[in-house]
Design a protein around this motif. Structure first.
Motif, PDB file in Angstrom:
ATOM      1  N   ILE A 146      17.706 -21.798   8.817  1.00  0.00           N
ATOM      2  CA  ILE A 146      17.418 -22.459   7.572  1.00  0.00           C
ATOM      3  C   ILE A 146      18.088 -21.993   6.536  1.00  0.00           C
ATOM      4  O   ILE A 146      18.829 -20.922   6.456  1.00  0.00           O
ATOM      5  N   GLY A 147      17.938 -22.782   5.196  1.00  0.00           N
ATOM      6  CA  GLY A 147      18.858 -22.532   4.281  1.00  0.00           C
ATOM      7  C   GLY A 147      18.111 -21.597   3.199  1.00  0.00           C
ATOM      8  O   GLY A 147      16.804 -21.206   3.187  1.00  0.00           O
ATOM      9  N   LEU A 148      18.724 -21.006   2.081  1.00  0.00           N
ATOM     10  CA  LEU A 148      18.370 -20.240   1.297  1.00  0.00           C
ATOM     11  C   LEU A 148      17.178 -20.796   0.475  1.00  0.00           C
ATOM     12  O   LEU A 148      16.144 -19.875   0.010  1.00  0.00           O
ATOM     13  N   LEU A 149      16.988 -22.272   0.206  1.00  0.00           N
ATOM     14  CA  LEU A 149      15.836 -22.713  -0.373  1.00  0.00           C
ATOM     15  C   LEU A 149      14.408 -22.597   0.252  1.00  0.00           C
ATOM     16  O   LEU A 149      13.439 -22.248  -0.143  1.00  0.00           O
ATOM     17  N   ASP A 150      14.501 -22.995   1.828  1.00  0.00           N
ATOM     18  CA  ASP A 150      13.583 -22.664   2.480  1.00  0.00           C
ATOM     19  C   ASP A 150      13.071 -21.257   2.798  1.00  0.00           C
ATOM     20  O   ASP A 150      11.839 -20.986   2.848  1.00  0.00           O
ATOM     21  N   ILE A 151      14.090 -20.400   2.739  1.00  0.00           N
ATOM     22  CA  ILE A 151      13.863 -18.864   2.852  1.00  0.00           C
ATOM     23  C   ILE A 151      12.802 -18.452   1.447  1.00  0.00           C
ATOM     24  O   ILE A 151      11.765 -17.824   1.656  1.00  0.00           O
ATOM     25  N   LEU A 152      13.256 -18.993   0.234  1.00  0.00           N
ATOM     26  CA  LEU A 152      12.568 -18.613  -0.776  1.00  0.00           C
ATOM     27  C   LEU A 152      11.194 -19.415  -0.974  1.00  0.00           C
ATOM     28  O   LEU A 152      10.487 -18.728  -1.447  1.00  0.00           O
ATOM     29  N   ASN A 153      11.235 -20.413  -0.400  1.00  0.00           N
ATOM     30  CA  ASN A 153      10.030 -21.346  -0.414  1.00  0.00           C
ATOM     31  C   ASN A 153       8.876 -20.380   0.490  1.00  0.00           C
ATOM     32  O   ASN A 153       7.737 -20.329   0.355  1.00  0.00           O
ATOM     33  N   ILE A 154       9.500 -20.002   1.680  1.00  0.00           N
ATOM     34  CA  ILE A 154       8.426 -19.075   2.802  1.00  0.00           C
ATOM     35  C   ILE A 154       8.049 -17.941   1.738  1.00  0.00           C
ATOM     36  O   ILE A 154       7.021 -17.399   1.868  1.00  0.00           O
ATOM     37  N   LEU A 155       8.878 -17.032   1.318  1.00  0.00           N
ATOM     38  CA  LEU A 155       8.715 -15.863   0.539  1.00  0.00           C
ATOM     39  C   LEU A 155       7.854 -16.232  -0.533  1.00  0.00           C
ATOM     40  O   LEU A 155       6.873 -15.409  -0.504  1.00  0.00           O
ATOM     41  N   ASN A 156       7.705 -17.411  -1.177  1.00  0.00           N
ATOM     42  CA  ASN A 156       6.921 -17.579  -2.464  1.00  0.00           C
ATOM     43  C   ASN A 156       5.433 -17.662  -1.919  1.00  0.00           C
ATOM     44  O   ASN A 156       4.638 -17.499  -2.621  1.00  0.00           O
ATOM     45  N   LYS A 157       5.462 -18.461  -0.750  1.00  0.00           N
ATOM     46  CA  LYS A 157       4.031 -18.696  -0.330  1.00  0.00           C
ATOM     47  C   LYS A 157       3.364 -17.952   0.545  1.00  0.00           C
ATOM     48  O   LYS A 157       2.271 -17.687   0.554  1.00  0.00           O
ATOM     49  N   VAL A 158       4.224 -17.050   1.166  1.00  0.00           N
ATOM     50  CA  VAL A 158       3.645 -16.178   2.151  1.00  0.00           C
ATOM     51  C   VAL A 158       3.517 -14.802   1.792  1.00  0.00           C
ATOM     52  O   VAL A 158       2.318 -14.061   2.086  1.00  0.00           O
ATOM     53  N   LEU A 159       4.292 -14.012   1.124  1.00  0.00           N
ATOM     54  CA  LEU A 159       4.220 -12.977   0.530  1.00  0.00           C
ATOM     55  C   LEU A 159       2.754 -12.482  -0.305  1.00  0.00           C
ATOM     56  O   LEU A 159       2.564 -11.423  -0.009  1.00  0.00           O
ATOM     57  N   PRO A 160       2.569 -13.451  -0.813  1.00  0.00           N
ATOM     58  CA  PRO A 160       1.101 -12.954  -1.727  1.00  0.00           C
ATOM     59  C   PRO A 160       0.023 -12.774  -0.745  1.00  0.00           C
ATOM     60  O   PRO A 160      -1.248 -12.369  -1.040  1.00  0.00           O
ATOM     61  N   LYS A 161       0.125 -13.317   0.480  1.00  0.00           N
ATOM     62  CA  LYS A 161      -0.822 -13.362   1.596  1.00  0.00           C
ATOM     63  C   LYS A 161      -0.632 -12.093   2.612  1.00  0.00           C
ATOM     64  O   LYS A 161      -0.923 -11.966   3.691  1.00  0.00           O
ATOM     65  N   VAL A 162       0.303 -11.427   2.166  1.00  0.00           N
ATOM     66  CA  VAL A 162       0.832  -9.991   3.390  1.00  0.00           C
ATOM     67  C   VAL A 162       0.473  -8.906   2.464  1.00  0.00           C
ATOM     68  O   VAL A 162       0.593  -8.303   1.352  1.00  0.00           O
ATOM     69  N   THR A 163      -0.112  -7.958   3.342  1.00  0.00           N
ATOM     70  CA  THR A 163      -0.233  -6.466   2.961  1.00  0.00           C
ATOM     71  C   THR A 163       0.434  -5.830   3.952  1.00  0.00           C
ATOM     72  O   THR A 163       0.597  -5.936   5.138  1.00  0.00           O
ATOM     73  N   THR A 164       1.303  -4.604   3.473  1.00  0.00           N
ATOM     74  CA  THR A 164       1.865  -3.878   4.253  1.00  0.00           C
ATOM     75  C   THR A 164       1.918  -2.533   3.608  1.00  0.00           C
ATOM     76  O   THR A 164       1.690  -2.367   2.366  1.00  0.00           O
ATOM     77  N   ASN A 165       2.455  -1.296   4.330  1.00  0.00           N
ATOM     78  CA  ASN A 165       2.253  -0.110   3.486  1.00  0.00           C
ATOM     79  C   ASN A 165       3.895   0.295   4.021  1.00  0.00           C
ATOM     80  O   ASN A 165       4.280   1.401   3.721  1.00  0.00           O
ATOM     81  N   ILE A 168       1.031  -1.288  -0.138  1.00  0.00           N
ATOM     82  CA  ILE A 168       0.067   0.054  -0.138  1.00  0.00           C
ATOM     83  C   ILE A 168       0.877   1.170  -0.028  1.00  0.00           C
ATOM     84  O   ILE A 168       1.696   1.387   0.759  1.00  0.00           O
ATOM     85  N   ASP A 169       0.735   2.207  -1.182  1.00  0.00           N
ATOM     86  CA  ASP A 169       1.457   3.433  -0.983  1.00  0.00           C
ATOM     87  C   ASP A 169       0.719   4.553   0.246  1.00  0.00           C
ATOM     88  O   ASP A 169      -0.257   4.618   0.114  1.00  0.00           O
ATOM     89  N   ARG A 170       1.753   4.915   0.937  1.00  0.00           N
ATOM     90  CA  ARG A 170       1.341   5.647   2.119  1.00  0.00           C
ATOM     91  C   ARG A 170       0.662   6.750   1.488  1.00  0.00           C
ATOM     92  O   ARG A 170      -0.298   7.389   2.184  1.00  0.00           O
ATOM     93  N   SER A 171       1.372   7.403   0.518  1.00  0.00           N
ATOM     94  CA  SER A 171       0.882   8.765   0.140  1.00  0.00           C
ATOM     95  C   SER A 171      -0.409   8.826  -0.666  1.00  0.00           C
ATOM     96  O   SER A 171      -1.217   9.816  -0.734  1.00  0.00           O
ATOM     97  N   GLN A 172      -0.931   7.410  -0.801  1.00  0.00           N
ATOM     98  CA  GLN A 172      -2.286   7.272  -1.567  1.00  0.00           C
ATOM     99  C   GLN A 172      -3.369   6.512  -0.764  1.00  0.00           C
ATOM    100  O   GLN A 172      -4.238   6.035  -1.024  1.00  0.00           O
ATOM    101  N   GLU A 173      -2.566   6.131   0.622  1.00  0.00           N
ATOM    102  CA  GLU A 173      -3.619   5.343   1.392  1.00  0.00           C
ATOM    103  C   GLU A 173      -4.823   6.276   1.745  1.00  0.00           C
ATOM    104  O   GLU A 173      -4.926   7.386   2.394  1.00  0.00           O
ATOM    105  N   ASP A 174      -5.919   5.794   1.577  1.00  0.00           N
ATOM    106  CA  ASP A 174      -7.205   6.416   1.764  1.00  0.00           C
ATOM    107  C   ASP A 174      -7.509   6.467   3.364  1.00  0.00           C
ATOM    108  O   ASP A 174      -7.131   5.593   4.186  1.00  0.00           O
TER     109      ASP A 174
END
Length: 385
Positions: free
Chosen positions: A301-320, A46-52
């Motif tokens: 944890i190793g790099l592959l596990d980190i990438l696996n977490i990012l790939n699965k989790v980030l689409p379910k994350v909202t942040t500003n 979410i872009d803070r400058s455009q956050e409604d």
């Protein structure tokens, strides 16, 4: 002459080697940067400058109990335990049936009107929001609210739980429980509410639904907890509800008896959402215990596990948080993993009492005392009342 030519060749070779090394470094850095950016773009940023200034549920009644807005995955228990659900059934002496005026609620907040919101360039505060919504058009309720504070000065990471039944002022709304702010105005209003009441500057928020939480635990290999006899029926009830949502067998992954277990993601989610064993104080303690184990496991944890977490989790994350801020903190993760991890909760002991206001069970807190504790634990500042 030959020596001069030899020196020139050596010099040229060194320069070529340095140039090649620099080019390789730049290439690797660029590739890494692009990979990180690619993962970040999976998030709902979410872009803070455009956050409604959100206007949610225009017909929402500020006086209603947020917990009446039941979701499928909500903590349900069998009829045998229904009479345990009210805070009034807890054996405590400081429960009262009161109004704002009886508790001098408004006068308490007059004491903190002149206290400035604390901000320190060496401390990064991010609000962590666990939402129980499964519907992308419905934010659900802020079932977990924590402030994660990274102090570069003290080399500490401090996790602060905020109990959702704290009764306080919500900007532009009537006084209500803390978790009502999220239902009334999303993460932006919740952020404003915390900043205005607890005088702590939040640099951003990260909201994640509980299915993402479940997936992180499974990738990390589970967490170890001691399940008590009191917690067991509520834990299994939660697991059944999660199974229903996931369209799995209702009795899958139930815990057979009290004891020490390595819980999978589903079981850990059920454990973290236990609400009626030991009140919300015990519930937030369970959540912090789980997050502390996640932090420790992430160190190894190793790099592959980190990438696996990012790939699965980030689409379910909202942040500003901005892309630049996110990349900066990802780069600093190796340093953060060496920081000391501390956890606590608001309200602190001896600073609250149970009450019933407008038919709702709430926590009335000594707001000034809790602000002082925040300043001490996060900023190492001692303030006199």
């Amino acid at each position: 002459m030959k020596k001069t030519l030899r020196k020139l060749k050596v010099k040229k070779a060194v320069l070529v080697s340095l140039g090649t090394g620099f080019a390789f470094f730049v290439t690797v850095f660029f590739i890494g940067y692009m990979v990180i950016r690619n993962y970040i773009r999976k998030m709902n940023v979410i872009d803070r400058s455009q956050e409604d200034d959100y206007v949610y549920a225009e017909d929402y009644n500020d006086n209603i109990d947020i917990d009446e807005n039941v979701h499928m995955i909500e903590n349900q228990v069998s009829e045998a335990f229904q009479d345990e659900l009210s805070i009034d059934d807890i054996n405590v002496d400081n429960v009262s049936d009161s109004t704002d005026e009886d508790l001098n609620f408004l006068s308490e907040y007059e004491k903190i009107a002149d206290i400035p919101v604390m901000k320190d360039k060496n401390v990064f505060n991010v609000l962590l929001i666990g939402s129980d919504s499964r519907d992308p058009d419905d934010r659900g309720r802020s079932d977990a609210m924590m402030v994660l504070s990274v102090s570069k000065k003290n080399k500490e990471i401090v996790l602060t739980s905020l109990l959702r039944d704290i009764y306080l002022n919500i900007p532009g709304k009537k006084s209500n429980r803390l978790n009502a702010a999220y239902a009334l105005g999303g993460a932006k209003l919740l952020t404003e509410t915390i900043e205005n009441n607890f005088k702590i500057k939040l640099d951003g928020y990260v909201a994640v639904d509980f299915i993402a939480f479940l997936e992180i635990i499974d990738i990390l290999g589970g967490v170890t907890v001691e399940v008590t006899e009191e917690e067991l029926p509520f834990l299994n009830s939660n697991i059944r509800n999660i199974n229903m949502f996931l369209n799995e067998d209702t009795d899958k992954d139930l815990i057979p008896a009290a004891g020490k277990y390595l819980l999978n993601g589903k079981q850990t989610l059920g454990y973290s959402r236990i609400r009626y064993a030991g009140t919300d104080f015990a519930r937030t303690a369970r959540q912090r215990k789980v997050l502390e184990q996640i932090f420790e496991k992430m160190k190894n944890i190793g790099l592959l596990d980190i990438l696996n977490i990012l790939n699965k989790v980030l689409p379910k994350v909202t942040t500003n948080l901005s892309e630049k801020e996110i990349i900066s903190h990802i780069i600093n993760l190796p340093d953060y993993f060496r920081y000391e991890f501390k956890q606590w909760r608001i309200p602190v002991d001896g600073s609250y009492k149970y009450a019933k206001i407008k038919g709702k069970d709430v926590l009335i807190i000594d707001i000034e005392k809790n602000i002082n504790e925040i300043l001490k634990k996060i900023y190492t500042i001692k303030r006199q009342n």
